[in-house]
Design an enzyme around this catalytic site. Structure first.
Site, short mmCIF file in Angstrom:
data_model
loop_
_atom_site.label_atom_id
_atom_site.label_comp_id
_atom_site.label_asym_id
_atom_site.label_seq_id
_atom_site.Cartn_x
_atom_site.Cartn_y
_atom_site.Cartn_z
N ASP A 179 -0.18 4.99 42.13
CA ASP A 179 0.25 3.97 41.17
C ASP A 179 0.92 4.62 39.97
O ASP A 179 1.04 5.86 39.92
CB ASP A 179 -0.94 3.09 40.73
N ASN A 183 -14.17 -3.23 38.00
CA ASN A 183 -14.01 -4.58 38.56
C ASN A 183 -13.65 -4.54 40.05
O ASN A 183 -13.23 -5.53 40.62
CB ASN A 183 -12.96 -5.37 37.78
N HIS A 198 -11.21 -2.81 41.42
CA HIS A 198 -9.79 -2.62 41.75
C HIS A 198 -9.57 -1.32 42.51
O HIS A 198 -10.33 -0.37 42.40
CB HIS A 198 -8.88 -2.73 40.51
N GLU A 231 -5.67 -5.46 41.39
CA GLU A 231 -6.77 -6.09 40.67
C GLU A 231 -7.41 -7.18 41.53
O GLU A 231 -6.84 -7.60 42.54
CB GLU A 231 -6.23 -6.71 39.37
#
Ligand code: F6R
Length: 237
Positions: free
Chosen positions: A67, A133, A135, A140
């Protein structure tokens, strides 16, 4: 999902590196996707030492950055590509033309993502960290399981936790990520987690419901995924 649990952080680093060396020896032209973040840093340092000692080589491998953060100058040390270069790529014998990364300041991000997916073909191995979370990369919660490589908006928690990577307060609010599609299509996926902060999300990933609300849980449907946990991250399992 295979759970690989290690008693200590050094044992975890050695375990990941031993298997990575093994994969590179079995397939020197390994097509691999790599994250940054705090989790893999010690693994990269150890692998770089292995290459330096001549134990293993990247001369025929291809490396794709997982990323990249958007909206920052190209020389920001916190960018994924600069971190990967500093921690691994510049320290090993990978030919520079086989290090692939994103340029969020480039003209046509959509076209860049299409070319990235074409260049990926199919990953032999994807290494992933895990967000609090759930991800994966910058996919996400709510990301489609077949999502392609694309521009994404970061969740507020991701923006705040990225402060650890930057020496300034100009935190990125968006990025580009390899999609869940190419990640889940990989021949092999390794999910890496260390430290007490990851214990709860590690438990949810392994024992909770599989669904888009927690991208990491989708890896339970992958035929060849291993979850590398140190004792702290695995404490609730
Ligand atoms: C970074 C990336 C992120 C991190 C995740 C965990 O390239 O892909 O998904 O892996 O946010 O970050 P750390 O390892 O810093 O806890």
């Amino acid at each position: 999902m295979h759970l690989l649990r290690f008693d200590s952080l050094p044992a975890w680093v050695s375990g990941v590196c031993a298997l990575w060396r093994d994969r590179l020896r079995m397939n020197p032209a390994l097509n691999i996707c790599l994250p940054t973040g705090l989790t893999p840093a010690a693994v990269y340092a150890e692998l770089a030492r292995n290459v330096d000692r001549g134990d293993v080589s990247f001369t025929r491998a291809s490396v794709f950055a997982l990323d990249e953060f958007g909206g920052l100058p190209a020389d920001d040390p916190g960018l994924t590509r600069n971190t990967l270069r500093r921690q691994l790529v510049s320290l090993v014998d990978l030919p520079s033309e086989r290090f692939h990364c994103f340029d969020p300041n480039g003209a046509d991000i959509e076209e860049q993502c299409r070319r990235y997916d074409t260049a990926i073909g199919r990953f032999d191995l994807v290494l992933l960290g895990i967000g609090l979370n759930g991800h994966l990369g910058m996919n996400e919660p709510g990301s489609d399981a077949g999502s392609p490589t694309r521009r994404v908006d970061l969740h507020e928690t991701t923006i705040q936790s990225s402060a650890r990577y930057f020496e300034h307060g100009n935190l990125p609010r968006w990025g580009i990520t390899v999609g869940l599609g190419p990640i889940l299509a990989a021949r092999e996926v390794w999910l890496l987690a260390t430290g007490t902060a990851k214990a709860s999300v590690a438990r949810e990933t392994v024992k909770g419901e599989v669904g888009l609300h927690l991208p990491a849980s989708l890896l339970r449907n992958h035929p060849n995924c291993s979850f590398f946990l140190d004792s702290e991250a695995g404490a609730l399992l």
